[in-house]
Structures are given as C-alpha cells and as structure tokens.
Design a protein around this motif. Structure first.
Motif, PDB file in Angstrom:
ATOM      1  N   SER A 231       0.827  -1.213   0.000  1.00 26.38           N
ATOM      2  CA  SER A 231       0.000   0.000   0.000  1.00 26.38           C
ATOM      3  C   SER A 231       0.859   1.260   0.000  1.00 26.38           C
ATOM      4  O   SER A 231       0.594   2.206  -0.746  1.00 26.38           O
ATOM      5  CB  SER A 231      -0.924   0.012   1.217  1.00 26.38           C
ATOM      6  N   LYS A 232       1.869   1.277   0.833  1.00 27.75           N
ATOM      7  CA  LYS A 232       2.749   2.449   0.913  1.00 27.75           C
ATOM      8  C   LYS A 232       3.508   2.653  -0.394  1.00 27.75           C
ATOM      9  O   LYS A 232       3.712   3.782  -0.831  1.00 27.75           O
ATOM     10  CB  LYS A 232       3.728   2.304   2.079  1.00 27.75           C
ATOM     11  N   THR A 233       3.918   1.568  -1.016  1.00 29.98           N
ATOM     12  CA  THR A 233       4.633   1.659  -2.285  1.00 29.98           C
ATOM     13  C   THR A 233       3.733   2.220  -3.375  1.00 29.98           C
ATOM     14  O   THR A 233       4.177   3.010  -4.217  1.00 29.98           O
ATOM     15  CB  THR A 233       5.189   0.285  -2.680  1.00 29.98           C
ATOM     16  N   SER A 234       2.470   1.849  -3.352  1.00 33.63           N
ATOM     17  CA  SER A 234       1.518   2.372  -4.331  1.00 33.63           C
ATOM     18  C   SER A 234       1.419   3.890  -4.223  1.00 33.63           C
ATOM     19  O   SER A 234       1.458   4.605  -5.231  1.00 33.63           O
ATOM     20  CB  SER A 234       0.150   1.723  -4.108  1.00 33.63           C
ATOM     21  N   VAL A 235       1.322   4.386  -3.007  1.00 35.88           N
ATOM     22  CA  VAL A 235       1.251   5.836  -2.799  1.00 35.88           C
ATOM     23  C   VAL A 235       2.566   6.496  -3.196  1.00 35.88           C
ATOM     24  O   VAL A 235       2.571   7.559  -3.842  1.00 35.88           O
ATOM     25  CB  VAL A 235       0.891   6.144  -1.325  1.00 35.88           C
ATOM     26  N   LEU A 236       3.675   5.881  -2.838  1.00 32.74           N
ATOM     27  CA  LEU A 236       4.982   6.441  -3.188  1.00 32.74           C
ATOM     28  C   LEU A 236       5.158   6.538  -4.698  1.00 32.74           C
ATOM     29  O   LEU A 236       5.659   7.543  -5.214  1.00 32.74           O
ATOM     30  CB  LEU A 236       6.096   5.588  -2.577  1.00 32.74           C
ATOM     31  N   LEU A 237       4.718   5.519  -5.421  1.00 33.34           N
ATOM     32  CA  LEU A 237       4.825   5.560  -6.881  1.00 33.34           C
ATOM     33  C   LEU A 237       3.936   6.654  -7.469  1.00 33.34           C
ATOM     34  O   LEU A 237       4.297   7.269  -8.479  1.00 33.34           O
ATOM     35  CB  LEU A 237       4.485   4.197  -7.479  1.00 33.34           C
ATOM     36  N   ARG A 238       2.792   6.915  -6.870  1.00 28.26           N
ATOM     37  CA  ARG A 238       1.938   8.018  -7.342  1.00 28.26           C
ATOM     38  C   ARG A 238       2.616   9.363  -7.131  1.00 28.26           C
ATOM     39  O   ARG A 238       2.588  10.225  -8.011  1.00 28.26           O
ATOM     40  CB  ARG A 238       0.598   7.990  -6.624  1.00 28.26           C
ATOM     41  N   VAL A 239       3.208   9.551  -5.970  1.00 28.65           N
ATOM     42  CA  VAL A 239       3.930  10.802  -5.702  1.00 28.65           C
ATOM     43  C   VAL A 239       5.096  10.942  -6.671  1.00 28.65           C
ATOM     44  O   VAL A 239       5.319  12.017  -7.243  1.00 28.65           O
ATOM     45  CB  VAL A 239       4.415  10.848  -4.230  1.00 28.65           C
ATOM     46  N   ASN A 240       5.834   9.849  -6.880  1.00 29.48           N
ATOM     47  CA  ASN A 240       6.953   9.887  -7.828  1.00 29.48           C
ATOM     48  C   ASN A 240       6.471  10.246  -9.229  1.00 29.48           C
ATOM     49  O   ASN A 240       7.143  10.996  -9.951  1.00 29.48           O
ATOM     50  CB  ASN A 240       7.678   8.546  -7.864  1.00 29.48           C
TER      51      ASN A 240
ATOM     52  N   SER B  74      17.299  15.747  -9.294  1.00 28.51           N
ATOM     53  CA  SER B  74      16.014  15.371  -8.706  1.00 28.51           C
ATOM     54  C   SER B  74      15.276  14.391  -9.591  1.00 28.51           C
ATOM     55  O   SER B  74      14.655  13.438  -9.097  1.00 28.51           O
ATOM     56  CB  SER B  74      15.138  16.614  -8.489  1.00 28.51           C
ATOM     57  N   LEU B  75      15.333  14.612 -10.880  1.00 30.68           N
ATOM     58  CA  LEU B  75      14.678  13.703 -11.815  1.00 30.68           C
ATOM     59  C   LEU B  75      15.303  12.305 -11.746  1.00 30.68           C
ATOM     60  O   LEU B  75      14.597  11.290 -11.685  1.00 30.68           O
ATOM     61  CB  LEU B  75      14.764  14.264 -13.235  1.00 30.68           C
ATOM     62  N   ILE B  76      16.620  12.248 -11.704  1.00 28.89           N
ATOM     63  CA  ILE B  76      17.314  10.958 -11.618  1.00 28.89           C
ATOM     64  C   ILE B  76      16.996  10.265 -10.293  1.00 28.89           C
ATOM     65  O   ILE B  76      16.731   9.053 -10.255  1.00 28.89           O
ATOM     66  CB  ILE B  76      18.833  11.148 -11.799  1.00 28.89           C
ATOM     67  N   ALA B  77      16.982  11.027  -9.184  1.00 30.26           N
ATOM     68  CA  ALA B  77      16.669  10.433  -7.878  1.00 30.26           C
ATOM     69  C   ALA B  77      15.243   9.885  -7.846  1.00 30.26           C
ATOM     70  O   ALA B  77      15.000   8.795  -7.305  1.00 30.26           O
ATOM     71  CB  ALA B  77      16.860  11.466  -6.773  1.00 30.26           C
ATOM     72  N   THR B  78      14.311  10.598  -8.437  1.00 30.70           N
ATOM     73  CA  THR B  78      12.922  10.148  -8.436  1.00 30.70           C
ATOM     74  C   THR B  78      12.738   8.911  -9.307  1.00 30.70           C
ATOM     75  O   THR B  78      12.022   7.973  -8.938  1.00 30.70           O
ATOM     76  CB  THR B  78      11.996  11.283  -8.910  1.00 30.70           C
ATOM     77  N   ILE B  79      13.385   8.878 -10.453  1.00 34.96           N
ATOM     78  CA  ILE B  79      13.300   7.691 -11.307  1.00 34.96           C
ATOM     79  C   ILE B  79      13.972   6.496 -10.620  1.00 34.96           C
ATOM     80  O   ILE B  79      13.460   5.370 -10.669  1.00 34.96           O
ATOM     81  CB  ILE B  79      13.912   7.977 -12.686  1.00 34.96           C
ATOM     82  N   ALA B  80      15.087   6.730  -9.947  1.00 37.87           N
ATOM     83  CA  ALA B  80      15.739   5.650  -9.191  1.00 37.87           C
ATOM     84  C   ALA B  80      14.829   5.160  -8.066  1.00 37.87           C
ATOM     85  O   ALA B  80      14.779   3.965  -7.772  1.00 37.87           O
ATOM     86  CB  ALA B  80      17.075   6.130  -8.634  1.00 37.87           C
ATOM     87  N   SER B  81      14.093   6.066  -7.453  1.00 31.29           N
ATOM     88  CA  SER B  81      13.127   5.683  -6.418  1.00 31.29           C
ATOM     89  C   SER B  81      12.083   4.730  -6.979  1.00 31.29           C
ATOM     90  O   SER B  81      11.716   3.740  -6.334  1.00 31.29           O
ATOM     91  CB  SER B  81      12.446   6.930  -5.843  1.00 31.29           C
ATOM     92  N   CYS B  82      11.609   5.013  -8.185  1.00 32.97           N
ATOM     93  CA  CYS B  82      10.649   4.100  -8.830  1.00 32.97           C
ATOM     94  C   CYS B  82      11.273   2.733  -9.051  1.00 32.97           C
ATOM     95  O   CYS B  82      10.622   1.702  -8.839  1.00 32.97           O
ATOM     96  CB  CYS B  82      10.179   4.680 -10.164  1.00 32.97           C
TER      97      CYS B  82
END
Length: 168
Positions: free
Chosen positions: A41-50, A87-95
C-alpha cells in the motif's frame, strides 16, 4: 501450491487440526503477510507521488525549460539545471527501487508462482524463514525508494525556490 489448496490447508490449521507449532508459524506468517500488505500500500502511494514529481520535473526541465531556466543569473540557471536533473534521476531511481516491493501472489495472468501439483507443503521453519527474508528484502527496497523519493521531492522544491529567485 494452488491457492485453494493453500487456503484449505491454512483453514484446517486455524480450526485446530494442526500442531501448536504449525499454528504459531501460521500466526507469524500472517503477521509477515500484514507487513507485506502495508508495504504494498505504501509503495503504491509512493509511486503516485513519484509520478507527479517526474511529470512536474519533465515539464519544468524539458517542455518549459527554455522559459524557466534561461532567464536570470547564469549561476542560478546552472544550479537549477543541475538540481532539476539530479532530482529527476533520484525520483526515477526511487521508482526502480519501489517496483520490487510490489507483491504478486497466487496465479497472475495464468502464471502460477509456486507448486502446481501435490499436497500443500507443511508449514515449517523454512517457510517462515523464506517469508521473513522476503519481508526484510522488501523493507530494504522500500527504505531506499522512500529516501530517493524524498531527495527528489526536496530537489524539486529547491528548483521551485530557485525559479522564484529570478522572477521580478
């Protein structure tokens, strides 16, 4: 093992037809499954924010980059470009770290993940150890996904702040 056989096997244990050890292992597995469900569930929300951060950064840096980052001080412009792309690279890496956390169980589009035939495997310490290592691995992935998402969001906020510095 097939999902219906597994459900029947676990129901029999819950009804008291199994040993106390099997019931204890079942309770521990249920708790670990609860952790996996929360992570999912938390990952789903995190991916939406990303997704929102990536879309905003892509717009700011690529589509509207000529207007936003081309005016003002050249140092601010360079800092904005570096911060925005980092920031873009960090967010894509987060995904990329978040995708392994997503949980697939049972039959998925006709593909079975587990035994296809035979009796369900008895609950034992090995099952609990495998489930525990799965939880530990997914917690590690989620932790890094969250850290990188926070870094990307902070970078996006800093980029928005830099953009307001040169607006008159």
């Amino acid at each position: 093992m097939r999902l219906h056989k597994q459900a029947l096997f676990l129901a029999n244990i819950q009804l008291g037809q199994g040993s106390p050890e099997a019931r204890a292992i079942l309770t521990a597995c249920d708790r670990l499954n609860g952790i996996l469900s929360n992570l999912d569930s938390k990952t789903s929300v995190l991916l939406r924010v990303n997704a929102m951060v990536v879309a905003a950064l892509a717009y700011v840096l690529i589509i509207n980059g000529s207007d936003l980052l081309q005016v003002g001080n050249s140092t601010l412009r360079l800092l904005g470009i570096v911060v925005g792309h980092a920031s873009l690279i960090a967010t894509i890496a987060s995904c990329c770290f978040a995708f392994p956390v997503i949980n697939f169980e049972g039959d998925f589009f006709g593909v079975s993940f587990g035994e296809k035939e035979g009796d369900p495997a008895a609950l034992d310490e090995a099952v609990l150890a495998r489930r525990s290592s799965t939880v530990a691995r997914k917690v590690w992935f989620y932790g890094w996904a969250w850290r990188l998402a926070a870094l990307g969001s902070i970078g996006f906020s800093l980029l928005a702040f830099l953009a307001t510095l040169h607006v008159k």
